[in-house]
Structures are given as C-alpha cells and as structure tokens.
Design an enzyme around this catalytic site. Structure first.
Site, PDB file in Angstrom:
ATOM      1  N   ASP A 501       0.828  -1.209   0.000  1.00  0.00           N
ATOM      2  CA  ASP A 501       0.000   0.000   0.000  1.00  0.00           C
ATOM      3  C   ASP A 501       0.864   1.262   0.000  1.00  0.00           C
ATOM      4  O   ASP A 501       0.766   2.092   0.888  1.00  0.00           O
ATOM      5  CB  ASP A 501      -0.937  -0.015   1.208  1.00  0.00           C
ATOM      6  N   GLU A 502       1.694   1.372  -1.004  1.00  0.00           N
ATOM      7  CA  GLU A 502       2.579   2.529  -1.098  1.00  0.00           C
ATOM      8  C   GLU A 502       2.666   2.992  -2.547  1.00  0.00           C
ATOM      9  O   GLU A 502       2.021   3.953  -2.926  1.00  0.00           O
ATOM     10  CB  GLU A 502       3.958   2.177  -0.525  1.00  0.00           C
ATOM     11  N   ASP A 509      14.521   6.882  -3.641  1.00  0.00           N
ATOM     12  CA  ASP A 509      14.684   5.671  -4.436  1.00  0.00           C
ATOM     13  C   ASP A 509      15.020   6.041  -5.874  1.00  0.00           C
ATOM     14  O   ASP A 509      15.904   5.459  -6.503  1.00  0.00           O
ATOM     15  CB  ASP A 509      13.394   4.838  -4.402  1.00  0.00           C
ATOM     16  N   GLU A 773      13.894  -4.928  -1.405  1.00  0.00           N
ATOM     17  CA  GLU A 773      13.993  -3.685  -0.636  1.00  0.00           C
ATOM     18  C   GLU A 773      15.136  -3.748   0.377  1.00  0.00           C
ATOM     19  O   GLU A 773      15.823  -2.774   0.629  1.00  0.00           O
ATOM     20  CB  GLU A 773      12.668  -3.459   0.115  1.00  0.00           C
TER      21      GLU A 773
HETATM   22  C1  BGC Z   1       9.601   3.368   0.972  1.00  0.00           C
HETATM   23  C2  BGC Z   1      11.033   3.661   0.657  1.00  0.00           C
HETATM   24  C3  BGC Z   1      11.182   5.126   0.875  1.00  0.00           C
HETATM   25  C4  BGC Z   1      11.066   5.277   2.365  1.00  0.00           C
HETATM   26  C5  BGC Z   1      11.453   6.560   2.962  1.00  0.00           C
HETATM   27  C6  BGC Z   1       9.465   3.566   2.452  1.00  0.00           C
HETATM   28  O1  BGC Z   1       8.258   3.222   2.950  1.00  0.00           O
HETATM   29  O2  BGC Z   1       9.184   2.147   0.529  1.00  0.00           O
HETATM   30  O3  BGC Z   1      11.566   3.068  -0.411  1.00  0.00           O
HETATM   31  O4  BGC Z   1      12.245   5.738   0.304  1.00  0.00           O
HETATM   32  O5  BGC Z   1       9.820   4.843   2.824  1.00  0.00           O
HETATM   33  O6  BGC Z   1      12.350   6.266   3.867  1.00  0.00           O
END
Ligand code: BGC
Length: 927
Positions: A501-502, A509, A773
């Site tokens: 859910d992102e 990234d 990840e």
């Molecule tokens: C994301 C990361 C992002 C980070 C920030 C996460 O929830 O999936 O890839 O850069 O939050 O620290």
C-alpha cells in the site's frame, strides 16, 4: 605503410561489401556502394508524435554508416506543410539551410511558433567529413496538441449517481455521433479525473493503460490524442468511456483517499476532418448518458471486483438503446491545467505463461509465473453463472512453500470475478495492477495452463537501450533483476515498490537508481515529465516533498538524499541524452532546493530537519546503533555539497556566470563546514562507516591529501565486515565507483561477487527475480524480514547496475561532451570473469564494449557510433596491441596512442574495433 593501407582496405571491404558481395580482391575493386544515410528521426524523443505542446520542438536523427571515423559536418532540415510536396521542396514552412555543425540531436525547429493542431512533415540530409552527403531522409511528421485552454470546447461531464464514490463501481459514459461525410482524419483528445478506457464502435481505443497517467493533477493534467480515422465510418458512430478511481481519488498511503477530488469526470473532444474539407467537432456535453456495469470496484492497491452478470453487451456500438441510462452532469471544471501527454504511455509489454501450478502444503492452488512482475492475469475460464473466482497475488512463497502476502500490508491485490454463464469467459482487469509472481486461485477447480491463464507485465513503454552480460550466471541474473526492478516500478512514475500500500514516487529511491535507469532503458521522456511534477509540487521556499506527485502532507518534505533528486536527476538526464533543455526546465527548481537548504543552515552546516539517513543500511542486530549507522546530519551535509555542485554544473552549462560565482563560494564553505564538523584533521570520519567514506570521497568533500587514506579506511571497513557491503540506499550507488576511482576495483568486484548476506548476490542465490527492498528480505534462516516493510521489488539497491555498465563494461560518459557524443570506454576485467559485454543504444547509435579473456590474452570489441568519438582505455596491456590484425600505432584512425600506467589510452572515431593483446598480471593494490 603497406600494412596500414591493407588493413584499411580490409576494413572498408568488411564494412561495406560483405553484406552484398563475397569478399575478394576483384570485387573489392568494384565501386563500393556508399552506405551513409540518416534514420531514426525523432521529435521531442518521439517518432511522429501527434500531441506536441512545445512551439519550437527539438529534432534528432541518427547517422547510419559502417564507415570508420565518420562525423557529420553539416545538416539541413526542411519542414513542410504537405507530405507530398516536401520532396519537391514546395510548401516549406521552415528550412534551416545548410548549417555547418556536428550537432545531430536536439536541434530546435526554428520556424514560426507552431500552433494548436498544426501538422508538419520534415526531412533532413547531412554532410560528412568524407565529402559525402546523404539523400534527403524519409519524411517524418509531428502534430501539435491543443495549446490553449480555449481550444477545448468539450465540457467536463460527471455521473450524478451516489455510486460515484471511491471504491465504488465504474461509471460508463456513452454517446452516438452522426458523421455526415467520409472521414479524412479524426483525432480524439481525451482526459479524465481518474483513469479512462475508451471505445469506438465497440473497439478499445489505443493500447495504453492507466491514462491519462499520474501527474500532480491539481497543477498538471495530461490529455492523450488518438488518431482514430480508421475506426470511424460515415453515418452513426458510438463512443463509450469507462472511468476508474486510479491515482486521482483512489486509496493511497495510509489509506488516504480523494487526494485530488471526490468525483470522477470525463473530457472528450473528437475532431473530424471530412474528405470534402469540412470540419466537425463532437464533445462531451449534456447529450451524453451514464450508467454502471460490471466493474463493481477498482483500485490500484486492492484490485478489481468484476461481476460479468452486469455487463452491458454492445453498449459502445452505434444505435444501442440507452433509454434507461442516466443523464450526465455537466460541470465547468477548469481546463487550464491540461497538458499534452509528455512521457511514454503504459502498455502491456510482456506475457508470461504459468511455469507451474502448485498445491501448497496448506492446500492452496497457486500458479507460479516464474517472474516477479507487475501487471495482471488474464484468464479464459469456465464456471457456472453466479460462481465467484478469486485471484490473490503475492511475490514469494513462505519457508514452507505456502502462499504469502502479508508484506502487502493493507493492499489486497485481489481480483474477484463473478461468472455470467456456463461457458468459458475471458477477463482481464482494467484499472488496477498487481506486483506478483504467485497467484492463488480459489473458486475454480478446472485445468490451468497457458491456454487459459496468462500474466501480463505492464510498464511505461520505454525502449530497452542497454544490455549487460558476463560469464557469471549470477551476475546475469542480477542484471535481469535490476531490469525487472525498473520495469515493475516505472509505471508512469518511478515508484518505490509496486505491490504494497505505497507505490509512491519516493524521491530517494529514484535518485539512487536514476543513473542505472538511464542505461537500461530510454527514460528521457519519462523523467522529463516526472521532473516537471517535481517542480510543480515543490513547496514554497524550495522544499522538495518526499514523494512526487505529492500525495502526502506538505510537511513531509526536504529530506537529504531524497529531495536531492531535484538536482541529481536533471543532471543524469543531461549526461545520458545531452539534453540541455531539461537543465533549463529544472534550473529554478534546482536552485530553489539548494536555497532551501541554505536557509536551514547555521554557519553553512545543515544539521536540522528530518532525514531518512542511509536507509536500510546493514544493521546487524542493532538497528539504529549498528556499526554501519551513519550520522544523518553528516549525510545531509554531504548531499548539500553534492546538490550545490550539480547546480554549479548546470549554471555553467546555461551560462549563468553570476550563479556560478555565487555557488562556487558557497560550496567552498559547505565543504569547510563538513570538514570541521565531521572529519578529524587526519581524515578520520566521525561515523566510521562505509557510507560516510563513500559520500565524502564521491562528492570530493575531503582535500586531496586526505583522500587516499580515506579510501584505504573504506577498504579496511569492508574488511572488518569480512568483505561485505553495509551501505543503505544512499551509500550503495557510489561504493563500487569510489573503490574503482581509488584503485580498488578488485575490492569492488569482491563486493559484487560476494554471495553471502549482505550482498547483491545473496538475494540472487535465494531465487530473487527482482531487487529486494532489504539486503535480507529472506533471512539466511529462510524466515522473512518484518512484513511491515519487506518488498521484493524495490529498485534502489539495483543502483549497482550503473557500475556494471560504466566500470565492468566501461561505457562511461564524457561530461564535457554528454549524451555519448564522446564516450570514455574503459573496460575493467576482474572478478574472475572470463568475459563481459555491455551495449547501449544512445541518441547517436549503439556504443558497445565487450571483453573476453582466454589463455592470458584479452580481446576487446568496441563500437563507437557515427558522429561520435571515444577515448578508449585498454586495460592491463602486456604486449603489442593489435586491432583487427594490425599493430595499433600504425593505424591512422586511432590517434593519441599513449601509455597510462598499465593501460594504453587512445582516441577513436566511429566504427567497430577488435583489439587483441596479452593481459598484464598486476598485483591488486593493498589498503
Ligand atoms: C519506501 C522507501 C522510501 C522510504 C522513505 C518507504 O516506505 O518504501 O523506499 O524511500 O519509505 O524512507
């Protein structure tokens, strides 16, 4: 001399005659056909675009030739209003005239500013340094979009129904239009609040998905243009458009919804030109009707619910009886945020058959597609009317081989399908995508195979420009995983991950992976579009939000290493494509970001604010205090310097001398502050971590005399972890580059080849088909990391790809002649690899660098595209170097041949080169 002459003749024979004649002396004496032409004409990175919205678009072409050392010396572009007459030089609206120049990319159209809907045709011819001129090229075209908001006569229409709510059914809009004559040309201009899928006379329009795409909707909303001439007929024609929640009002981070608005809306404008020259426009207005059908709900996170019993057959065909449908509501929403589609559309790109169908220990029926991909499943299955089939999507199986999707957090990724009949029914989703390799199927017990269940990968339609391979299959799998990390996370915007859910445009990234991305695929249009959203969403004072488009609260902004994407990514696009326009476009945004930081410093030190730091570094057992933990403010200061440096670079290129002066002085102060706060006089960093040395060295923060010892400390740190990498998102992209720069390429190889945790190959050994990840998404004992944050498709650590292309294969940018107009080709054998092969399709053509070692000899095969040059650095030379059988110093095409330590440096023009020599044995440098 005679040897040189012979070789040259051989080369010409090889280059020009082999495809046509059997090589031989007699035939070689015949006049060889001159193969020199122009091709691949593009306008604003696209072939024959029909929705250009810059009034002076840029034109590019490639020279096609096999001749060596070929440069363009002049070009002539002509632009005409008529395809038939341009060949005769008639109806010309602009000609450049013959311009002495070697520029073959990004040439601005210099005629009168283009106007809405204008279509022009263009050709180019070029002269070269061998006295040849090409014929006029093929004729390409470009067409303008709608440049002004008053070009839109269409009205925004909406459904009045209470069902028009987030997570509700999809509204279907329809209308019939009577075309009174034969159609010569017809263009549909269309956009939506939400996502749309349009049909004409029962057929889907276009092959793109998730249109109008994701932008910062309240500031920029894309429309698409479709040429639908061939789908129309004289008489009655029907149009149907279905809308979905998408990014506009669908669920996003924290289950927040309605970020850009609560109501879906459609904007539709069909412009028809009849063969008799008359024009007619048909638009969305109150004459349209709306209803609800089979799509009961759709959401990126949660999937789709489709009840086939509610399908409305033939609803988008002419003469359909829509008497029972509801009238639409005409709403005067603003049209001045409309912009033409800038990046590439999302398309269905690849298809996967089930690799196997499993029954898990828990008794679930699971299809394994063999690849963690992003898209959906299409099926043709048989049930009984009213039966429900469900598809659950997951990336991995658990330790016991059971279906696992806890790492999706609240995202459901479920497809629910209700059969309407007892015969086989075909379905694929509309307004959702899933990240998955495994699909659990319930409610269906029949056979499953490639005839009835297929997975489709959808991603932004970018050409794959790079290829990398080597003699180690694990490295090849790593490259595959990097590429798939990119495919899965480049769905209109660069996302962190595509499954839980992102799915947000996380800036950190994107900056970590951005340069690698430019090697794998043509991302020029993709990032140019996204960077415009970055500028648009930049908060007053210059802060850059954590995610772009910014769907979070505006207080979530300004994190070091994340927000710096504002300076890093324009620079990467500039390097990869020689695109100054992107620097121009982003300059104010870059400057605003540096100004923001400056205003949050004390004595030039940025030590305030919220930072993510070296996100997901190797933490051993103790997360925050682990030995690999780098002080967040040290990182902030390092990126402050880096962003300032990139701003200076951009200012130089754009001739902003005052800014250059100002920021050069600022950078001196930033570095001074860094030194006094974070580095001892002897060069020891306060955080003795890999990331801290890597950033300090990569961004040139340490004075020259402290760099060598710092590099050694970095190596010693790696040794202290038994040869393992411990960096997170921010140190990882640069660690191998820093090692190589300071003579430790062998140590960089050791990091790359390491197979135990933490390392790049550890996930590969655990069956990964994408980049994870975390270094240990699956732990050495087979259990998973915390499901609250454990994506198996997160590209950041894939940033090593950049080193693989630039150092192993050695295809590197010359920053003084970007876009690979001049390439530095410097291959680096090592890592017990027998060979490595890198290729990159640049704006000029293919650059290739491949090496192969056997019996102590090395061959290096290099291709330099026409109209470019290269500095070639042949590594570890232990004998005379032969190129295609001739000693290199006697080849006139190769210039400035000189020794450089163990290597030989030389300059080459375009062409292919085959070097062979004995490899010198050199002891690795010690720390
Ligand atoms: C994301 C990361 C992002 C980070 C920030 C996460 O929830 O999936 O890839 O850069 O939050 O620290």
């Amino acid at each position: 001399m005679s040897r040189i002459f012979l070789r040259k003749s051989m080369c010409i024979a090889t280059a020009l005659l082999i495809p046509i004649f059997t090589p031989g002396v007699l035939q070689a004496k015949k006049k060889a056909p001159v193969l020199f032409r122009v091709d691949n004409l593009t306008c604003e990175y696209k072939i024959n675009p029909i929705s250009v919205d810059v009034t002076n678009p840029r034109l590019s072409w490639k020279l096609i030739t096999l001749q060596r050392n070929l440069r363009q010396t002049a070009y002539e572009v002509r632009v005409g209003s008529n395809a038939a007459t341009i060949l005769k030089g008639l109806n010309i609206v602009w000609t450049s005239g013959r311009i002495p120049s070697d520029q073959s990319v990004h040439i601005y159209y210099g005629g009168r500013p283009m106007i809405s809907r204008q279509k022009v045709y263009w050709q180019v011819r070029v002269w070269n340094n061998k006295g040849q001129v090409t014929p006029w090229s093929q004729i390409n075209s470009w067409k303008m979009g709608l440049l002004r908001s008053d070009d839109w006569t269409a009205h925004w229409i909406q459904s009045n129904d209470a069902q028009d709510t987030t997570g509700g059914a999809s509204p279907m809009f329809r209308n019939d239009f009577m075309l009174t004559h034969k159609v010569k040309a017809a263009h549909l201009y269309i956009s939506a609040h939400g996502l749309y899928e349009a049909q004409v006379n029962g057929k889907r329009i276009g092959d793109d998905y998730f249109s109008p795409g994701f932008t910062s909707y309240n500031k920029r909303l894309q429309y698409q243009v479709y040429d639908i001439t061939s789908s129309l007929q004289k008489g009655l024609n029907a149009f149907g458009v279905t809308l979905g929640d998408g990014w506009y009002r669908g669920y996003t981070y924290d289950r927040k919804k309605n970020v850009y608005g609560k109501k879906l809306a459609l904007l539709f404008q069909l412009e028809v030109l009849y063969t008799d020259g008359k024009r007619q426009i048909f638009v969305s207005d109150k004459s349209w009707k709306v209803t609800y059908g089979a799509i009961r709900s759709s959401s990126f996170f949660d999937g789709e619910v489709y009840d086939a019993r509610k399908e409305i057959p033939k609803w988008a065909t002419p003469g359909f009886n829509d008497a029972g449908w509801q009238p639409v509501r005409v709403n005067d929403l603003i049209k001045d945020k409309l912009i033409a589609m800038a990046g590439p559309p999302v398309k269905k790109e690849e298809r996967f058959a089930p690799r196997q169908v499993l029954t898990t220990p828990e008794g679930d029926r699971v299809v394994d597609f063999g690849q963690n991909l992003v898209g959906w499943v299409k099926f043709k299955l048989k049930g009984k009317a009213g039966d429900t089939i469900k598809l659950y999507h997951g990336e991995v199986l658990d330790q016991k081989g059971n279906f696992y999707n806890k790492n999706l957090r609240t995202a459901k990724q479920e497809i629910t399908y209700v059969f309407k009949s007892d015969t086989a029914e075909t379905y694929e989703p509309h307004f959702t995508f899933q990240g998955f390799r495994y699909v659990k199927i319930t409610g269906y017990k029949g056979p499953i195979d490639s005839t009835n269940v297929m997975a489709y990968a959808l991603y932004s339609d970018m050409d794959q420009t790079g290829k990398f391979s080597a003699s180690n299959p694990l490295i090849n799998q790593l490259q595959h995983n990097i590429l798939w990390g990119q495919k899965g996370n480049f769905i209109d915007i660069p996302t962190d991950c595509p499954q839980r859910d992102e799915r947000l445009g996380w800036t950190g990234d994107a900056q970590a992976f951005g340069r690698t991305a430019t090697f794998n695929m043509d991302v020029a249009g993709f990032f140019t579009k996204w960077l415009k959203d970055l500028s648009a969403d930049q908060i007053k004072g210059g802060a850059v939000p954590y995610v772009i488009p910014n769907v979070l609260d505006s207080t979530y902004s300004a994190a070091s290493g994340w927000s710096d994407v504002a300076t890093i990514m324009p620079w990467n696009v500039y390097l990869a494509y020689g695109d100054k326009q992107v620097l121009r476009q982003q300059y104010e945004s870059m400057k605003a970001w540096v100004t923001y930081i400056q205003q949050h410093t004390r004595n030039n030190l940025w030590d305030t604010g919220n930072h993510f730091g070296d996100w997901l570094f190797y933490s051993g057992t103790d997360y925050e205090e682990g030995a690999a933990h780098t002080d967040k403010n040290l990182i902030a200061q390092a990126f402050y310097a880096h962003s300032t440096q990139l701003l200076i670079n951009a200012a130089r290129i754009l001739n902003k001398e005052d800014d250059v002066k100002k920021y050069v002085q600022l950078l001196i102060n930033i570095k001074k502050a860094f030194m006094s706060e974070y580095v001892t006089p002897n060069g020891r960093m306060i955080s003795g971590t890999q990331t801290s040395y890597v950033l300090a060295l990569n961004f040139d923060l340490l004075p020259e005399d402290l760099r060598e010892s710092a590099a050694k400390r970095l190596v010693q740190n790696i040794d202290s972890y038994d040869g393992h990498i411990t960096t997170g998102f921010l140190g990882t992209p640069y660690i191998c580059h820093v090692l190589s720069r300071f003579g430790f390429t062998d140590r960089a190889y050791d990091l790359l080849m390491n197979e135990s945790y933490p390392s790049w190959l550890y996930p590969v050994k655990h069956g990964a088909t994408t980049i994870w990840e975390r270094w240990d998404g699956i732990k050495p004992d087979g259990s998973f990391e915390d499901p609250a944050m454990n994506s198996f498709n997160h590209y950041a650590y894939g940033a090593i790809g950049d080193w693989m292309y630039r150092v192993i294969a050695g295809i590197n940018t010359d920053e003084t002649s970007p876009g690979f107009h001049r390439t530095i080709i410097s291959p680096h054998p090592g890592g017990r690899l027998k060979n490595a092969d890198g290729e990159l399709e640049t704006m000029y053509g293919k650059v290739k660098s491949a090496w192969s070692i056997a019996d102590g000899n090395i061959t290096v095969d290099i291709t330099v595209p026409p109209n470019t040059s290269a500095q070639i650095i042949l590594p570890l030379v232990g004998s005379d170097v032969m190129e295609s059988g001739v000693e290199i110093t006697s080849i006139t095409d190769l210039t400035n041949v000189k020794n450089a330590g163990d290597d030989i440096q030389l300059n080459a023009g375009s062409g292919t080169y085959h070097f062979v020599y004995k490899l010198k044995n050199v002891k690795p440098k010690r720390a």
